[in-house]
Design a protein around this motif. Structure first.
Motif, short mmCIF file in Angstrom:
data_model
loop_
_atom_site.label_atom_id
_atom_site.label_comp_id
_atom_site.label_asym_id
_atom_site.label_seq_id
_atom_site.Cartn_x
_atom_site.Cartn_y
_atom_site.Cartn_z
N LYS A 8 0.86 -1.19 0.00
CA LYS A 8 0.00 0.00 0.00
C LYS A 8 0.90 1.23 0.00
CE LYS A 8 -4.00 -2.16 1.96
NZ LYS A 8 -5.22 -1.95 2.73
N PRO A 9 1.41 1.60 -1.17
CA PRO A 9 2.48 2.62 -1.21
C PRO A 9 2.00 4.07 -1.12
CG PRO A 9 2.07 1.74 -3.42
CD PRO A 9 1.15 0.99 -2.49
N TYR A 10 0.69 4.31 -1.05
CA TYR A 10 0.21 5.69 -1.13
C TYR A 10 -0.73 6.07 0.01
CZ TYR A 10 1.67 4.87 -5.96
OH TYR A 10 2.39 4.54 -7.07
N VAL A 11 -0.74 7.36 0.33
CA VAL A 11 -1.82 7.89 1.16
C VAL A 11 -2.48 9.04 0.40
CG1 VAL A 11 -0.78 7.29 3.40
CG2 VAL A 11 -0.36 9.53 2.40
N ILE A 12 -3.73 9.31 0.78
CA ILE A 12 -4.44 10.46 0.21
C ILE A 12 -4.30 11.61 1.20
CG2 ILE A 12 -6.70 11.39 -0.46
CD1 ILE A 12 -7.54 8.41 -0.96
N GLY A 24 -4.59 15.04 -2.95
CA GLY A 24 -3.38 14.52 -3.61
C GLY A 24 -3.14 13.09 -3.16
N ILE A 25 -2.64 12.29 -4.08
CA ILE A 25 -2.19 10.95 -3.70
C ILE A 25 -0.67 11.02 -3.61
CG2 ILE A 25 -2.03 8.54 -4.43
CD1 ILE A 25 -4.81 8.79 -5.59
N VAL A 26 -0.14 10.65 -2.44
CA VAL A 26 1.26 10.93 -2.10
C VAL A 26 1.99 9.63 -1.76
CG1 VAL A 26 2.74 12.27 -0.52
CG2 VAL A 26 0.48 13.14 -1.14
N ASP A 27 3.24 9.53 -2.24
CA ASP A 27 4.02 8.34 -1.86
C ASP A 27 4.86 8.66 -0.62
OD1 ASP A 27 6.33 9.69 -2.63
OD2 ASP A 27 6.65 8.53 -4.45
N SER A 28 5.61 7.65 -0.14
CA SER A 28 6.30 7.81 1.15
C SER A 28 7.44 8.82 1.07
CB SER A 28 6.83 6.47 1.64
OG SER A 28 7.71 5.93 0.67
N GLY A 30 7.05 11.71 -0.29
CA GLY A 30 6.44 13.04 -0.36
C GLY A 30 6.25 13.53 -1.78
N GLU A 31 6.22 12.60 -2.73
CA GLU A 31 5.92 13.00 -4.11
C GLU A 31 4.43 12.86 -4.35
OE1 GLU A 31 8.21 11.34 -7.33
OE2 GLU A 31 10.02 11.41 -6.11
N ILE A 32 3.84 13.92 -4.90
CA ILE A 32 2.40 13.88 -5.19
C ILE A 32 2.22 13.25 -6.57
CG2 ILE A 32 0.33 15.26 -5.52
CD1 ILE A 32 1.49 17.28 -3.54
N LYS A 33 1.55 12.11 -6.59
CA LYS A 33 1.41 11.33 -7.83
C LYS A 33 0.22 11.76 -8.67
CE LYS A 33 4.93 8.65 -7.22
NZ LYS A 33 6.08 8.85 -8.10
N ALA A 34 -0.82 12.26 -8.04
CA ALA A 34 -2.02 12.67 -8.77
C ALA A 34 -2.80 13.64 -7.89
CB ALA A 34 -2.89 11.45 -9.10
N GLY A 317 1.15 17.90 4.18
CA GLY A 317 0.96 17.85 5.62
C GLY A 317 -0.17 16.91 6.00
N ALA A 318 -1.27 17.03 5.25
CA ALA A 318 -2.42 16.15 5.50
C ALA A 318 -2.00 14.70 5.27
CB ALA A 318 -3.58 16.52 4.59
N SER A 319 -1.19 14.46 4.22
CA SER A 319 -0.78 13.09 3.92
C SER A 319 0.12 12.55 5.04
CB SER A 319 -0.07 13.01 2.57
OG SER A 319 1.26 13.52 2.66
N ALA A 320 0.95 13.43 5.63
CA ALA A 320 1.83 12.99 6.72
C ALA A 320 1.00 12.51 7.91
CB ALA A 320 2.76 14.14 7.15
N VAL A 321 -0.16 13.14 8.12
CA VAL A 321 -1.08 12.69 9.17
C VAL A 321 -1.59 11.29 8.84
CG1 VAL A 321 -3.21 13.26 10.43
CG2 VAL A 321 -1.75 15.10 9.59
N GLY A 322 -1.82 11.04 7.54
CA GLY A 322 -2.26 9.72 7.09
C GLY A 322 -1.21 8.64 7.33
#
Length: 325
Positions: A8-12, A24-28, A30-34, A317-322
């Protein structure tokens, strides 16, 4: 955890603003993929907002290989409560204005992934600490200057949440005890009523009303003036517009001098649309801070603009919370 992040390589990440909601869909790394976005305010009921959000999200989730690739979702939202995953009595959100909205649960039920939520300014602070100019800092204050004024306070490397999840509302310290402006929170004289983007537009309208000074801003219908118009005019050398930024920066500097007495941060970091005004706002902030700050704190704090690009900071930042769930 390693296999988990491979499977599960991504968080929203969701940056839920007063005007737009950016996903944004973000990888570990911190790159935003979409990314995708919807308008925040076009919905009377929170359920309709969540439905529209999930419809928009579905498209970018499919782009990265489906929901089985998503570990979690993190949300940064105004009046967000990290402890309960709720948005509570948010003055600037019509579907969360009069009560407590269990937004994390609503998204989790719809998407089938765990969801965490925090205040939007805390999300920006976490993004800055994880990916931006606050990397390596243990004590700093993030001030988000957007529709309102938010703050994320980091002390000893931790975001301050307080006993109830709502600590760090520096936009609602009272700067004017006498004849203060009305604020969306229902009180008067708050920092937010003066130093948000909305406050800057209000200041410009007041200055235009109370003087005959020539200004480019007189070509715009007063009700339509935005902080961007003021920044553009000031950038062209418009004196009245520059005075608006002097007034705003002076008050922000005064506020920061008070905040220093509380947590002695190594930096104040400014984020949001207003930060685009650059030196127009930063110079008066620093000058005012130096005039008002307690002697023992003089010269210690840095004044920085966010190192992350616009809305991606809040999404990150939101993704880091995820990731932290």
């Amino acid at each position: 955890m390693e296999t988990q992040s491979v499977l599960k390589p991504y968080v929203i990440g969701l940056d839920l603003g007063g005007t737009n909601s950016v996903f944004g869909i973000v990888d570990s790394r911190g790159e935003i993929k979409a990314t995708t976005a919807i308008k925040t305010q076009g919905y009377d009921k929170v359920e309709d907002y969540v439905d529209a959000a999930v419809d928009a999200l579905q498209i970018i989730i499919d782009q990265v290989g489906g929901v089985e690739k998503i570990k979690a979702m993190g949300i940064g939202a105004p009046n967000g409560n990290y402890y309960n995953g709720t948005i509570e009595f948010a003055p600037n959100l019509k579907w969360a204005h009069n009560g407590i909205v269990p937004l994390a649960k609503l998204f989790s039920d719809k998407l089938g992934v765990p969801v965490a939520l925090t205040n939007d300014a805390n999300a920006a602070a976490i993004g800055e600490m994880t990916y931006g100019v606050a990397r390596g800092m243990k004590n700093f204050i993030m001030l988000t200057l957007g529709t309102g004024v938010g703050s994320g306070i980091v002390i000893n490397g931790q975001v301050v949440y307080g006993s109830d999840g709502f600590a760090g509302e520096l936009g609602h310290v009272i700067m004017r005890r006498e004849n203060g402006r009305s604020c969306g929170c229902g009180r008067t004289g708050c920092l937010e009523a003066y130093c948000s983007a909305t406050g800057v537009a209000r200041t410009a309208r007041e200055f235009l009303q109370t003087s005959d000074e020539p200004s480019i801003l007189r070509n715009i219908n007063p009700e339509d003036i935005t902080s961007l118009d003021v920044a553009i005019a000031a950038g062209k050398g418009d004196d009245l517009a520059k005075r608006v930024y002097d007034f705003t920066g002076e008050m922000l500097g005064e506020a920061c001098a008070d905040f220093a007495a509380f947590s002695s941060p190594e930096a104040f970091i400014f984020f949001g649309g207003m930060a685009k005004a650059g030196d127009l706002i930063m110079n008066p902030i620093k000058k005012s801070y130096d005039e008002h700050v307690l002697k023992i704190f003089k010269g210690k704090a840095q004044f920085l603009f966010s190192g992350l690009d616009g809305s991606s900071a809040a999404v990150l930042g939101a993704s880091a919370v995820g990731w932290d769930i």
